[in-house]
Design a protein around this motif. Sequence first.
Motif, PDB file in Angstrom:
ATOM      1  N   LEU A   1       0.614  -1.421  -0.172  1.00  0.00           N
ATOM      2  CA  LEU A   1      -0.044   0.415  -0.175  1.00  0.00           C
ATOM      3  C   LEU A   1       1.140   1.417  -0.356  1.00  0.00           C
ATOM      4  O   LEU A   1       0.457   1.842  -0.942  1.00  0.00           O
ATOM      5  N   TYR A   2       1.667   1.356   0.624  1.00  0.00           N
ATOM      6  CA  TYR A   2       3.037   2.243   1.078  1.00  0.00           C
ATOM      7  C   TYR A   2       3.483   2.507  -0.027  1.00  0.00           C
ATOM      8  O   TYR A   2       3.560   3.616  -0.980  1.00  0.00           O
ATOM      9  N   ALA A   3       4.005   1.435  -1.737  1.00  0.00           N
ATOM     10  CA  ALA A   3       4.931   1.186  -2.494  1.00  0.00           C
ATOM     11  C   ALA A   3       3.485   2.055  -3.740  1.00  0.00           C
ATOM     12  O   ALA A   3       3.905   3.587  -4.483  1.00  0.00           O
ATOM     13  N   GLY A   4       2.526   1.419  -3.880  1.00  0.00           N
ATOM     14  CA  GLY A   4       1.319   2.568  -4.703  1.00  0.00           C
ATOM     15  C   GLY A   4       0.521   3.746  -4.103  1.00  0.00           C
ATOM     16  O   GLY A   4       0.612   4.483  -5.398  1.00  0.00           O
ATOM     17  N   LEU A   5       0.768   4.379  -2.757  1.00  0.00           N
ATOM     18  CA  LEU A   5       0.679   5.195  -2.439  1.00  0.00           C
ATOM     19  C   LEU A   5       1.001   5.947  -2.926  1.00  0.00           C
ATOM     20  O   LEU A   5       0.871   7.879  -3.075  1.00  0.00           O
ATOM     21  N   SER A   6       2.921   5.558  -2.947  1.00  0.00           N
ATOM     22  CA  SER A   6       3.870   6.522  -3.112  1.00  0.00           C
ATOM     23  C   SER A   6       3.782   7.104  -4.606  1.00  0.00           C
ATOM     24  O   SER A   6       4.590   7.939  -4.969  1.00  0.00           O
ATOM     25  N   VAL A   7       3.675   6.373  -5.309  1.00  0.00           N
ATOM     26  CA  VAL A   7       3.442   6.673  -6.629  1.00  0.00           C
ATOM     27  C   VAL A   7       2.211   7.529  -7.452  1.00  0.00           C
ATOM     28  O   VAL A   7       2.740   8.610  -7.981  1.00  0.00           O
ATOM     29  N   ALA A   8       1.080   7.678  -6.724  1.00  0.00           N
ATOM     30  CA  ALA A   8       0.302   8.683  -6.191  1.00  0.00           C
ATOM     31  C   ALA A   8       0.564   9.675  -6.116  1.00  0.00           C
ATOM     32  O   ALA A   8       0.795  10.926  -6.904  1.00  0.00           O
ATOM     33  N   ALA A   9       0.848   9.698  -5.146  1.00  0.00           N
ATOM     34  CA  ALA A   9       2.223  11.279  -4.449  1.00  0.00           C
ATOM     35  C   ALA A   9       3.196  11.836  -5.310  1.00  0.00           C
ATOM     36  O   ALA A   9       2.717  12.866  -5.389  1.00  0.00           O
ATOM     37  N   ALA A  10       4.002  11.087  -5.960  1.00  0.00           N
ATOM     38  CA  ALA A  10       4.947  11.218  -6.752  1.00  0.00           C
ATOM     39  C   ALA A  10       3.830  12.245  -7.697  1.00  0.00           C
ATOM     40  O   ALA A  10       4.842  13.194  -7.944  1.00  0.00           O
ATOM     41  N   ALA A  11       2.831  11.143  -8.264  1.00  0.00           N
ATOM     42  CA  ALA A  11       2.137  12.031  -9.372  1.00  0.00           C
ATOM     43  C   ALA A  11       1.839  13.271  -9.231  1.00  0.00           C
ATOM     44  O   ALA A  11       1.316  14.302 -10.344  1.00  0.00           O
ATOM     45  N   TYR A  12       1.155  13.260  -8.503  1.00  0.00           N
ATOM     46  CA  TYR A  12       0.453  14.537  -8.123  1.00  0.00           C
ATOM     47  C   TYR A  12       1.372  15.832  -7.564  1.00  0.00           C
ATOM     48  O   TYR A  12       1.859  17.063  -7.827  1.00  0.00           O
ATOM     49  N   ALA A  13       2.497  15.147  -6.900  1.00  0.00           N
ATOM     50  CA  ALA A  13       3.861  16.035  -6.882  1.00  0.00           C
ATOM     51  C   ALA A  13       4.098  16.642  -8.094  1.00  0.00           C
ATOM     52  O   ALA A  13       4.459  18.000  -7.698  1.00  0.00           O
ATOM     53  N   SER A  14       4.773  15.968  -8.904  1.00  0.00           N
ATOM     54  CA  SER A  14       4.829  16.259 -10.454  1.00  0.00           C
ATOM     55  C   SER A  14       3.959  17.031 -11.065  1.00  0.00           C
ATOM     56  O   SER A  14       4.601  18.395 -11.264  1.00  0.00           O
ATOM     57  N   HIS A  15       3.131  16.757 -11.080  1.00  0.00           N
ATOM     58  CA  HIS A  15       2.021  17.801 -12.130  1.00  0.00           C
ATOM     59  C   HIS A  15       1.063  18.856 -11.206  1.00  0.00           C
ATOM     60  O   HIS A  15       0.089  19.947 -11.574  1.00  0.00           O
ATOM     61  N   GLY A  16       0.324  18.655  -9.745  1.00  0.00           N
ATOM     62  CA  GLY A  16      -0.109  19.470  -9.177  1.00  0.00           C
ATOM     63  C   GLY A  16       0.177  20.752  -7.927  1.00  0.00           C
ATOM     64  O   GLY A  16      -0.326  21.263  -7.283  1.00  0.00           O
ATOM     65  N   LEU A  17       1.599  20.315  -6.954  1.00  0.00           N
ATOM     66  CA  LEU A  17       2.453  21.082  -6.496  1.00  0.00           C
ATOM     67  C   LEU A  17       3.719  21.529  -7.069  1.00  0.00           C
ATOM     68  O   LEU A  17       4.358  21.147  -8.100  1.00  0.00           O
ATOM     69  N   ASP A  18       4.109  22.128  -6.414  1.00  0.00           N
ATOM     70  CA  ASP A  18       5.521  22.973  -6.862  1.00  0.00           C
ATOM     71  C   ASP A  18       6.385  23.899  -5.503  1.00  0.00           C
ATOM     72  O   ASP A  18       5.109  23.269  -4.117  1.00  0.00           O
ATOM     73  N   GLY A  19       7.553  23.964  -5.737  1.00  0.00           N
ATOM     74  CA  GLY A  19       7.894  24.942  -4.765  1.00  0.00           C
ATOM     75  C   GLY A  19       8.029  23.760  -3.231  1.00  0.00           C
ATOM     76  O   GLY A  19       8.331  22.189  -3.785  1.00  0.00           O
ATOM     77  N   GLU A  20       8.380  24.048  -2.304  1.00  0.00           N
ATOM     78  CA  GLU A  20       8.398  23.781  -1.333  1.00  0.00           C
ATOM     79  C   GLU A  20       7.629  22.247  -1.155  1.00  0.00           C
ATOM     80  O   GLU A  20       8.721  20.774  -0.293  1.00  0.00           O
ATOM     81  N   ALA A  21       5.958  22.207  -1.462  1.00  0.00           N
ATOM     82  CA  ALA A  21       4.879  21.506  -0.869  1.00  0.00           C
ATOM     83  C   ALA A  21       5.859  20.223  -2.096  1.00  0.00           C
ATOM     84  O   ALA A  21       5.531  19.281  -1.375  1.00  0.00           O
TER      85      ALA A  21
END
Length: 121
Positions: free
Chosen positions: A19-39
Amino acid sequence: MTNDPIHAPHRWPAAVGALYAGLSVAAAAYASHGLDGEAQSRLMLAAMFGFGHGVALVALGRQALRRRAAVALWFLLVGVALFSGSLAGAALAAWPTRAAPWGGMLMMLGWLLLAVDSLRR
């Protein structure tokens, strides 16, 4: 692994690791496309630690039958939840990161226990 209830507790770290690995893929995708800067940096770091430790929990969780190794895996499991969870919470909801150092210490202790367990085999 069999359906033996004695070995059942050792399945949880592997299942949660997946579950951690799967959620981490989703988190990385969101970070790459939905966030910037320190977040973005915080969420990517959380994803990196979550994915790496998730894979380790899957790989090691199916074979850790001795008490020391099982305790080490639980330290990794809780450590990732505190560390990555704290960073993700900071990135997504502006939560404080007070739990991150505790999670990091638990992860380090878990790896140390796994090293000791490996030497004692």
